[in-house]
Design a protein around this motif. Structure first.
Motif, PDB file in Angstrom:
ATOM      1  N   ARG B 120      47.742  36.771  43.415  1.00 21.27           N
ATOM      2  CA  ARG B 120      46.902  35.907  42.583  1.00 21.27           C
ATOM      3  C   ARG B 120      45.468  36.447  42.535  1.00 21.27           C
ATOM      4  O   ARG B 120      44.819  36.426  41.492  1.00 21.27           O
ATOM      5  N   GLU B 123      45.348  39.364  40.246  1.00 24.61           N
ATOM      6  CA  GLU B 123      45.519  38.900  38.876  1.00 24.61           C
ATOM      7  C   GLU B 123      44.207  38.273  38.377  1.00 24.61           C
ATOM      8  O   GLU B 123      43.786  38.515  37.246  1.00 24.61           O
ATOM      9  N   LEU B 124      43.545  37.530  39.237  1.00 23.95           N
ATOM     10  CA  LEU B 124      42.271  36.907  38.846  1.00 23.95           C
ATOM     11  C   LEU B 124      41.199  37.957  38.582  1.00 23.95           C
ATOM     12  O   LEU B 124      40.429  37.855  37.633  1.00 23.95           O
ATOM     13  N   GLU B 126      41.680  40.839  37.512  1.00 22.69           N
ATOM     14  CA  GLU B 126      41.967  41.432  36.217  1.00 22.69           C
ATOM     15  C   GLU B 126      41.575  40.498  35.083  1.00 22.69           C
ATOM     16  O   GLU B 126      40.957  40.909  34.102  1.00 22.69           O
ATOM     17  N   ARG B 127      41.931  39.238  35.250  1.00 21.67           N
ATOM     18  CA  ARG B 127      41.618  38.264  34.201  1.00 21.67           C
ATOM     19  C   ARG B 127      40.129  38.179  33.964  1.00 21.67           C
ATOM     20  O   ARG B 127      39.658  38.072  32.838  1.00 21.67           O
ATOM     21  N   PHE B 128      39.380  38.199  35.043  1.00 18.36           N
ATOM     22  CA  PHE B 128      37.921  38.075  34.903  1.00 18.36           C
ATOM     23  C   PHE B 128      37.256  39.432  34.702  1.00 18.36           C
ATOM     24  O   PHE B 128      36.038  39.523  34.699  1.00 18.36           O
ATOM     25  N   ASP B 129      38.080  40.470  34.597  1.00 13.83           N
ATOM     26  CA  ASP B 129      37.560  41.801  34.332  1.00 13.83           C
ATOM     27  C   ASP B 129      36.495  42.177  35.369  1.00 13.83           C
ATOM     28  O   ASP B 129      35.380  42.573  35.035  1.00 13.83           O
ATOM     29  N   ILE B 176      37.734  31.950  29.810  1.00 15.68           N
ATOM     30  CA  ILE B 176      38.735  32.259  30.833  1.00 15.68           C
ATOM     31  C   ILE B 176      38.581  31.323  32.018  1.00 15.68           C
ATOM     32  O   ILE B 176      39.565  30.831  32.585  1.00 15.68           O
ATOM     33  N   ASP B 179      40.160  28.037  31.130  1.00 16.99           N
ATOM     34  CA  ASP B 179      41.631  28.112  31.293  1.00 16.99           C
ATOM     35  C   ASP B 179      42.002  27.933  32.750  1.00 16.99           C
ATOM     36  O   ASP B 179      42.920  27.188  33.097  1.00 16.99           O
ATOM     37  N   ALA B 180      41.279  28.658  33.594  1.00 19.25           N
ATOM     38  CA  ALA B 180      41.601  28.618  35.018  1.00 19.25           C
ATOM     39  C   ALA B 180      41.424  27.213  35.572  1.00 19.25           C
ATOM     40  O   ALA B 180      42.243  26.735  36.364  1.00 19.25           O
TER      41      ALA B 180
END
Ligand SMILES: Nc1ncnc2c1ncn2[C@@H]1O[C@H](COP(=O)(O)OP(=O)(O)OP(=O)(O)O)[C@@H](O)[C@H]1O
Ligand SMILES: [Mg+2]
Lengths: 548, 312
Positions: B120, B123-124, B126-129, B176, B179-180
């Motif tokens: 997780r 993944e986070l 990556e999501r938050f770049d 983002i 969404d989270a």
């Protein structure tokens, strides 16, 4: 439109002038910020010569007394601690002042200059305040120039004050020209270390590191002259403090060694300017490199984190202590030679209960212990720094008790200071044993180092106590190393009453190997340290975090 | 005030009568705050109102002078360690260690908290770049903030306490983040979100509390609060609507090109529309009050005081 040209780096002829734009304003601003600090330093420095001279008047009323002192001072330990033997040629009140005091006042002047320059340069950049200033009409070299001008001017005033204060004395040997030279010798040391600090602030991005490097420079200068003064070799000639001492003030004064200081100041200033053009505002010479994307298993433990945060200081101080030990250790050989030639001189020290080598070892051990105490105070202050920087808050918002958080920092500090102290003891013991062929000195030296540990723990305990109960007063912790050095080390020479030294934990440590080991003070100090830490922790549990 | 509209039992956060002074400054003044389990609660207020101070008390970092606070049923001061296992905190101004990378800081926070899910976490990132290999000082402001957000979201906790978490995030990252937070809400976790971004609060929060000068001045669900303010109406009627201004709840009436504009107290809306209906409605545009208007009303009082005070 003028702003456009101002902010452009020094390229053409007009650019050169513009790169200093705003210097005057910055100087006034710095003086305003230091309006209390600088005068306090200056007043203290002005008082030291008069105070010392009047204590001399009591302690050594006649020329015969001074003669006797000169004789007892002509030992390797005293020479290493104070300065070259040339002053004994005419040990009047003035030359005695120079001989016994200069090495220390010179280091203090260096300390003042380094702190001043770092405070107005790297600290400003590190906190981001410099960015606000640089965004106004201020040239790229203005800040460095202003800080150096303030530092140089402070040192000139300081020299004049010392000269004036010394010249008011009517004791024998004090002349006006000598007093001027005495003051100038201080100024010369001050400007060199101000310029050195101007260089170190270019190298590293952290004010702590910049001060550390420059202060290490002061330490090196002191130790080099110690080695040179005992060994009568050229080493003293590579030390700015050595240059000051080689003016032979109040003996047969000469000015030219101070030119070396001026020359070095110019070189360092130019170097600082060149380096400053090779870096960005806010960073050091080396760009930060990317690191590990994930934490190791050690780092995610509180102790591991503390270890990581303390790593730089831990390494820096361990290296410093080791260098100190090596430098002093190298003197043992010289002492051994001296012993062979002039045995008569050792009587005075032998009476105190030890042979020369052991007396010297005891003295160096105190210097090592004070250095480690400086580390201990700095390292214990780390928690406060973390709190003020806002980094303690998210950590204490984790399931981590305050006791454990402090405990992890303390564990590193306690272990770190013990390791440093023992490394110092072992190195000194090795050199002493090697030079004298007396293998037992190795063990004795380590034991002597270990005897200081409870005093170091007390020092740490005092800082923890302040941190827990009155974090705003945490700076008072500095009194311990300052007292230990100022009174414990210098008090011996200045003839201060021994109860003064006993006010510091270091005054109760058995000064092995010249003194016998004694258990009660060691136990008492340990108990006091435990109590101080416990009270500090209890206080911390009660107080709010982030109080300013 | 509708502070009592929510039951305190089973609340994730229950604060009552909290007072905290810093020397002469009264940062918190008899503060009451309730955050129900599973809700996303917006915490609004002007600068210096006491939001961060409240949060620090809830984290057991500050000791309140008086009043009680319960977080997840425990006492934030005495049970700090046990509670911190169950909550995560994102400060408004994230200060990282200069010699630790962002990735190391994330792992440190998340693993010291326990219940850390590496997958997780990655993944986070990556999501938050977020580049986890940079050293603390070399991050930009927004990226520093992301380090703390990722660390908080990567932990499996019941309560998230977020103090202006998105200050400095770009609009994409804000989306983002939203969404989270919605995922967190779906998972039944509780969030206390202090923010100055009203659109964000409006989009994410079930309930909001507005604090001013250390005191909660308004608290309730967004629809509750809307009832406390005015709806603006633009209407065109067949017969002239004379005497409208004399009806209760109507304010600031004006007309242009035969169209009437006015604001109406939302709880009087029904009666007014009934009246207009009798006149034959040709067109009607009604705008619900925005949170901004609501907020401005509370700001407004302060602003008015301030301008009165300083006018010469
Ligand atoms: N450690 C402190 N010492 C003294 N005063 C403080 C301290 N911390 C906060 N205050 C004061 O308490 C009041 C509330 O501050 P707080 O930080 O809680 O405001 P805030 O609502 O978070 O504001 P912002 O929206 O600007 O973050 C302010 O007046 C502030 O100056
Ligand atoms: Mg705040």
């Amino acid at each position: 439109m003028s702003t456009m040209t101002m902010s452009r780096p020094a390229a053409q002829a007009p650019g050169r002038q513009n790169s200093l734009a705003g210097t005057g304003t910055l100087i006034r601003f710095m003086l305003r910020r230091d309006r209390v600090r600088i005068p306090v330093w200056l007043i203290v420095f002005a008082l030291v010569p008069i105070g010392t001279l009047s204590s001399f008047a009591e302690a050594y009323p006649s020329a015969a007394d001074r003669m006797a002192t000169a004789q007892s001072m002509n030992s390797p330990a005293a020479l290493a601690m104070l300065g070259p033997a040339h002053y004994f040629a005419d040990y009047n009140s003035g030359s005695m002042l120079m001989h016994q005091l200069f090495a220390f006042t010179a280091m203090a002047v260096g300390l003042m200059s380094v702190l001043l320059v770092v405070r107005h340069t790297r600290t400003e950049e590190e906190t981001g305040r410099a960015e606000l200033v640089r965004a106004t009409v201020v040239g790229r070299h203005a800040n460095t120039a202003a800080a150096l001008i303030v530092a140089f001017a402070t040192n000139v005033v300081l020299g004049l004050l010392i000269a004036a204060s010394t010249a008011t004395s009517d004791m024998d040997g004090i002349t006006t020209s000598g007093a001027l030279l005495f003051g100038a010798a201080h100024t010369a040391v001050g400007i060199v270390f101000a310029a050195l600090a101007a260089v170190t602030v270019q190298i590293t991005g952290y004010s702590r590191g910049a001060s550390g490097m420059a202060l290490a420079g002061i330490g090196v200068a002191y130790v080099l002259r110690a080695a040179g003064d005992v060994g009568e070799n050229g080493l003293s000639w590579v030390s700015p403090i050595g240059w000051g001492q080689r003016t032979w003030v109040f003996v047969d004064g000469r000015w030219w060694p101070l030119l070396l200081s001026v020359a070095l100041t110019v070189v360092l200033t130019v170097l600082a300017v060149i380096l400053s053009t090779r870096r960005d505002v806010g960073s050091g010479l080396r760009q930060a490199r990317p690191g590990s994307p994930a934490a190791s298993d050690l780092l995610v433990k509180p102790f591991g984190l503390a270890l990581r945060l303390h790593r730089g200081m831990l390494i820096g101080f361990t290296v410093t202590v080791a260098l100190l030990a090596v430098a002093y250790g190298s003197i043992f050989g010289d002492i051994d030679e001296m012993l062979g030639s002039v045995t008569a001189l050792s009587d005075a020290l032998a009476e105190q209960g030890g042979v020369l080598i052991e007396a010297f070892l005891s003295m160096v051990m105190l210097v090592t212990a004070v250095t480690v105490a400086i580390y201990a105070v700095l390292a214990t202050n780390r928690m406060r720094a973390e709190e003020l920087a806002g980094r303690a808050e998210p950590v204490l918002a984790l399931p981590l008790s305050r006791t454990r958080w402090v405990g992890s920092h303390l564990a590193v500090t306690l272990l770190g200071s013990a390791v440093m102290q023992l490394i110092g003891g072992a190195l000194l013991g090795y050199f002493a044993a090697d030079a004298t062929g007396d293998g037992a000195l190795f063990g004795k030296s380590i034991a002597a180092a270990a005897a200081y540990l409870p005093a170091l723990w007390c020092t740490i305990g005092l800082v923890v106590l302040l941190y827990g109960l009155r974090p705003q007063w945490i700076g008072l912790g500095w009194l311990v190393p300052v007292w230990a050095f100022g009174i414990g080390y210098l008090g011996n020479i200045l003839g201060l009453p021994t109860w003064l030294a006993k006010l510091s934990p270091f005054g109760h440590v058995p000064e092995m190997p010249s003194e016998e080991f004694s258990l009660p003070p060691v136990l008492a100090l340990t108990a006091i340290a435990v109590a101080l830490i416990a009270i500090g922790l209890a206080g911390l549990k009660r107080r709010s975090i982030n109080v300013v | 005030m509708s502070t009592n509209s929510q039951p305190t039992s089973g609340a994730a956060i229950a604060v009552s009568g909290l007072t905290k002074t810093f020397g002469p400054t009264k940062a918190l003044d008899n503060l009451h705050l309730t955050v129900g389990t599973g809700e996303v609660h917006g915490f609004l207020g002007p600068n210096g109102a006491g939001k961060s101070t409240t949060i620090r008390v809830l984290l057991g970092l500050l000791r309140a002078d008086s009043g009680t606070a319960k977080v997840l049923g425990g006492d934030p001061w005495n049970d700090a360690v046990a509670l911190h296992r169950r909550l995560a905190y994102v400060p408004g101004d994230v200060s990282l260690w200069p010699n630790l990378t962002g990735g190391e800081a994330i792992d440190l926070f998340a693993r010291l908290r326990g219940g850390f899910d590496r997958k997780r976490r990655n993944e986070l990132c990556e999501r938050f770049d977020l580049d986890p290999t940079k050293k603390g000082r070399t991050y930009s402001k927004g990226n520093r903030q992301k380090v703390a957000i990722v660390a908080a979201l990567a932990s499996d906790v019941e309560l998230l306490i977020l103090d202006e978490p998105t200050a400095g995030l770009d609009p994409l990252m804000e989306a983002i983040f939203a969404d989270a937070i919605n995922e967190v809400k779906d998972a039944g976790r509780t969030v206390l979100l202090s923010s100055h971004i009203l659109a964000q609060v409006e989009a994410l929060c079930d309930r909001v509390s507005i604090i001013r000068q250390g005191h909660i001045v308004e608290s309730g669900s967004l629809s509750d609060l809307r009832h406390l303010t005015r709806t603006s109406v633009q209407v065109e009627t067949v017969r002239p609507a004379a005497g409208l201004e004399s009806l209760p709840g109507v304010h600031d009436l004006s007309s242009t090109n035969g169209k009437l504009h006015f604001d109406v107290d939302t709880d009087q809306l029904d009666g007014i529309i009934g009246h207009l209906h009798g006149l034959g409605i040709r067109s009607l545009v009604s705008q619900p009050p925005t949170l901004e208007q609501l907020f401005m009303r509370h700001y407004g009082e302060e602003l008015a005081e301030a301008t009165n005070g300083s006018s010469r």
